[in-house]
Design a protein around this motif. Sequence first.
Motif, PDB file in Angstrom:
ATOM      1  N   ASN A  55      65.633  38.305  71.901  1.00  0.00           N
ATOM      2  CA  ASN A  55      66.857  38.882  72.465  1.00  0.00           C
ATOM      3  C   ASN A  55      66.763  40.374  72.737  1.00  0.00           C
ATOM      4  OD1 ASN A  55      67.775  36.308  72.099  1.00  0.00           O
ATOM      5  ND2 ASN A  55      69.477  36.829  70.773  1.00  0.00           N
ATOM      6  N   ASN A 275      68.784  30.183  71.454  1.00  0.00           N
ATOM      7  CA  ASN A 275      70.196  30.576  71.404  1.00  0.00           C
ATOM      8  C   ASN A 275      71.175  29.445  71.700  1.00  0.00           C
ATOM      9  OD1 ASN A 275      70.530  33.760  71.125  1.00  0.00           O
ATOM     10  ND2 ASN A 275      68.690  33.363  72.336  1.00  0.00           N
ATOM     11  N   THR A 351      75.974  36.465  72.020  1.00  0.00           N
ATOM     12  CA  THR A 351      75.204  36.898  70.848  1.00  0.00           C
ATOM     13  C   THR A 351      75.488  38.347  70.499  1.00  0.00           C
ATOM     14  OG1 THR A 351      73.247  37.564  72.155  1.00  0.00           O
ATOM     15  CG2 THR A 351      73.361  35.271  71.411  1.00  0.00           C
ATOM     16  N   PRO A 356      76.229  35.709  64.155  1.00  0.00           N
ATOM     17  CA  PRO A 356      75.996  34.281  63.945  1.00  0.00           C
ATOM     18  C   PRO A 356      77.072  33.677  63.054  1.00  0.00           C
ATOM     19  CG  PRO A 356      73.954  35.509  63.732  1.00  0.00           C
ATOM     20  CD  PRO A 356      75.043  36.523  63.840  1.00  0.00           C
ATOM     21  N   GLN A 360      80.742  32.489  67.141  1.00  0.00           N
ATOM     22  CA  GLN A 360      79.678  32.489  68.146  1.00  0.00           C
ATOM     23  C   GLN A 360      79.386  31.065  68.623  1.00  0.00           C
ATOM     24  OE1 GLN A 360      75.047  33.107  67.889  1.00  0.00           O
ATOM     25  NE2 GLN A 360      76.000  35.126  67.687  1.00  0.00           N
ATOM     26  N   LYS A 364      79.663  29.510  72.475  1.00  0.00           N
ATOM     27  CA  LYS A 364      78.597  28.780  73.161  1.00  0.00           C
ATOM     28  C   LYS A 364      79.099  27.433  73.689  1.00  0.00           C
ATOM     29  CE  LYS A 364      74.806  30.950  70.596  1.00  0.00           C
ATOM     30  NZ  LYS A 364      73.697  30.744  69.624  1.00  0.00           N
TER      31      LYS A 364
END
Length: 395
Positions: A55, A275, A351, A356, A360, A364
């Motif tokens: 990332n 991810n 992200t 996390p 998150q 997603k």
Amino acid sequence: MERIFVLLRSPGSATAVLLGATLIALIVANSPLATQYMSLVNLKLGPLTTMEWVNDALMAIFFLFVGLEVKRELVSGELNTNAKRIMPGIAALFGVLVPAIIYYLMAGFSEVYIHGWAIPTATDIAFAIGVITALGSRVPNSMKVFLTALAVIDDLIAIVVIALFYGAGVNFMDLIAAAAVTGLLVYTNKQGYLRPLPYCVLGLVLWYLVLKSGVHATIAGVVLAMTIPFKGKVLDGIVLDGKVLDKVVYPMEEWAHALKNWVNFFIIPLFSFLNAGVSFADFSMENLFHPVIIGVSLGLILGKQLGIFSAVYILVQSKAIKMPTNTTWPEIYGTAILCGIGFTMSLFVATLAFPPGITQEMAKVGIFIGSIVAGLLGAVVLTLAYQIRKMRGKI
């Protein structure tokens, strides 16, 4: 081997690989291998984890590639004049503002959730172009050009948003040092250096300083891209009438060509694999009404199409611009819907917006829902628009 190279050059191949990596991530994250998958994601490799290397480091190369594409369009492509920039520029701006407003209305009541306002504002150029390319002659070339130009400006806006709103606490000494390295890169460009070595060395130093400064490290890739020379002259070695002839070279194009397959078939699929692995073990139907899921998905599905289509409609009706050549309103509308495919850039912003955890993960899921619906709905509308045009005898 030749067939493999032909496959790699096909427009939809990068989209297919990206989709495959995403599906594998989802399958693995919801299988008995889920524990090993999370161990791989969080594996410590030196100072960073696997995900952080991807990332923060590999995605800097992705943003270098994006920056080169943006610069190419600005210098010699579909955005090389102010007249060409007006419609996609304003449409892209509204295509960012309206999804952000919709997200804010759905999730802005929470101090935690509000950080995700930029997630539904991005367009995944690879997926969107992949869908419109798959439709072939059903979509007029003017809409393919419009989508490309709009997605490029959209990426530029996303870069600015990331730089301004998604950095950590800023270390001004490192930022000043990064600015000094940027000055050296500009000087290198102005002096006519064309070989990649000085740009690579200074680019690595710039990435390290930006990483330490608190501004997201991927911005270093964009800054480096803007300093790569568009063209220059080198000695060709051919002598004519006693003079050594010059040869025109295009370093920026060479960089983009060298990076393209690495970005499309390694960096972006790897990013997606690490991810996109959302576990649905504890997911229930009630979660579909989570404010972040609703905000992100509606932002992509409704926000993008409303913002982009209304901007174009107002511009055309007010006679500020002309209707794109050989295009109908249903085709513009279908193209606007396709811009709701956020995916890669939206996942990246997610992200940055949320640590996390459950929020998150919800973001997603919203990205998956919004991008899938926008892609399918856009393809259906464009296909229907083609059939309508065909019935009216305009094809």
